[in-house]
Design an enzyme around this catalytic site. Structure first.
Site, PDB file in Angstrom:
ATOM      1  N   GLU A 242       0.883  -1.273  -0.009  1.00 28.17           N
ATOM      2  CA  GLU A 242       0.086   0.053  -0.120  1.00 28.17           C
ATOM      3  C   GLU A 242       0.968   1.159  -0.105  1.00 28.17           C
ATOM      4  OE1 GLU A 242      -3.236   2.162   2.822  1.00 28.17           O
ATOM      5  OE2 GLU A 242      -2.903   0.200   3.184  1.00 28.17           O
ATOM      6  N   GLN A 336       3.714  28.050  -7.970  1.00 25.51           N
ATOM      7  CA  GLN A 336       4.333  29.285  -7.387  1.00 25.51           C
ATOM      8  C   GLN A 336       5.015  29.901  -8.945  1.00 25.51           C
ATOM      9  OE1 GLN A 336       4.273  30.825  -4.602  1.00 25.51           O
ATOM     10  NE2 GLN A 336       5.562  32.711  -5.176  1.00 25.51           N
ATOM     11  N   GLY A 340      -0.308  33.665 -10.132  1.00 21.09           N
ATOM     12  CA  GLY A 340      -1.820  33.575  -9.836  1.00 21.09           C
ATOM     13  C   GLY A 340      -2.713  32.782 -10.787  1.00 21.09           C
TER      14      GLY A 340
END
Length: 380
Positions: A242, A336, A340
């Site tokens: 897992e 980053q 925006g």
């Protein structure tokens, strides 16, 4: 640097699986995020194409494939496609070993044909409100009553919990001075078993996560999977696989984010030049690229070790925490670089960023993974 882990057969499988995702999953990503779960017809189509339970014997609808590299290919292509959800990693990487290695022939005859046909979605119920990474602390009880276990308790943060047809549930049965635990399969529709509503999460919105409730839920003893009283030993045996699955997803996510960053910084201009022409940007790309290559080599080696049957718990734990820490670092740096735009849902990096946060928590929180590696080193 060319990876050597895959053969031509794996790459052919990759092409076919990616074509399937592009056709059946990618166009539905937004719809599934709004619905909180993939369509059932998608799961059935995946099964019809051999993408669910392929490790099982053909008598149960599988393909008899015992090679985790195929699982790794699927994980990488799910990430690269942008498909949201944990359908394949949950069913193939996590659930399969419980049925393959611990179920009886009678249990396989009952459950596996529905599993491999996509008619039955399975959940793994271990985590509880008061017992997350510490599975020894579970309190959900399974009391012996004739030829049944009577289950009382609650599970939480269960992947596919709101839609599961079968739940493999870890309950405390009290052997060995109260420490004994047992896995038992509870079928949807069993009186006393209730699936909770899908939880509202920060990310991974196309994958339902829910609570499971048990109130005097009577389950026949023939639904016990593995040795009664040894449930934790069963879980511990399956946890490295897992955690390797999570590590594969983490590295694949970092690689895909870097590809997005390269495309964006080559196309985007700022201060009269491409972003890629700024030294600070090139240094960031170089660091992320090299760190990911190094970790990919280790994770690939872990896949080979799992295939050979000698992947240790501490090796898998190290891969899990290192890959998911790197994933988060890379995704945050890439977001980053998008500025925006990276915060807008229209851009894939935004979804990847929010979907990645859980990776350092589930499958065992990274702090627990580090402690496991440390305890192995010092012999405690």
């Amino acid at each position: 640097m060319r990876r050597t882990i895959y053969t031509a057969e794996h790459e052919s499988f990759r092409e076919a699986f990616r074509a399937f995702l592009d056709r059946e999953a990618v166009p539905n990503v937004e719809k599934w995020e709004q619905a909180g779960t993939p369509d059932r017809d998608f799961i059935v189509k995946a099964a019809e194409n051999g993408y669910l339970g392929f490790e099982f014997d053909p008598r149960y609808g599988g393909l008899g494939i015992d090679d985790f590299r195929y699982n790794a290919v699927m994980t990488e292509e799910v990430v690269a496609s942008g498909m949201a959800g944990d359908t394949f990693s949950m069913q193939n990487d996590i659930i399969v070993p419980y049925f393959r290695d611990f179920a009886t022939d009678e249990q396989r005859d009952r459950w596996l044909p529905d599993f491999t046909s996509g008619r039955a979605v399975t959940a793994l119920g271990m985590t509880e409100p008061g017992a997350g990474s510490d599975l020894a602390g579970i309190t959900t009880s399974g009391r012996l009553d004739g030829d049944h276990l009577v289950i009382n308790g609650q599970k939480t943060f269960i992947t596919s919990g709101a839609t599961c047809d079968l739940a493999i549930v870890l309950v405390r049965t009290g052997e060995r001075n109260g420490r004994g635990t047992t896995f038992v399969v509870v079928e949807h529709g069993t009186p006393g078993f209730e699936r909770g509503r899908a939880m509202h999460k920060i990310g991974r919105k196309a994958q339902d996560t829910a609570e499971l409730f048990f109130t005097d839920c009577r389950v026949p003893l023939v639904n016990i999977v593995g040795e009664p009283g040894r449930g934790l030993s069963t879980a511990i045996r399956n946890l490295p696989r897992e955690r390797l699955s999570i590590a594969l997803s983490g590295v694949a996510s970092a690689r895909h984010a870097i590809d997005l960053a390269l495309q964006h910084t080559r196309d985007r201009e700022a201060f009269g030049a491409r972003l890629a022409d700024l030294q600070a940007v090139r240094i960031a790309l170089a660091e992320m690229h090299t760190d990911t290559l190094v970790l990919q080599s280790y994770v690939d080696r872990c896949v080979e070790a799992l295939n050979q049957g000698d992947l240790s718990a501490d090796e898998a734990a190290g891969a899990k925490y290192q890959a998911t820490e790197l994933q988060w670092t890379v995704l945050d740096r890439v977001l980053q670089l998008f500025g925006g735009y990276g915060y807008m849902e229209e851009y894939p990096i935004a979804r990847m960023w929010r979907d990645a946060r859980i990776q350092r928590i589930y499958g065992g929180a990274n702090e627990v993974m580090k402690d496991l590696v440390g305890r192995t080193l010092v012999g405690s």
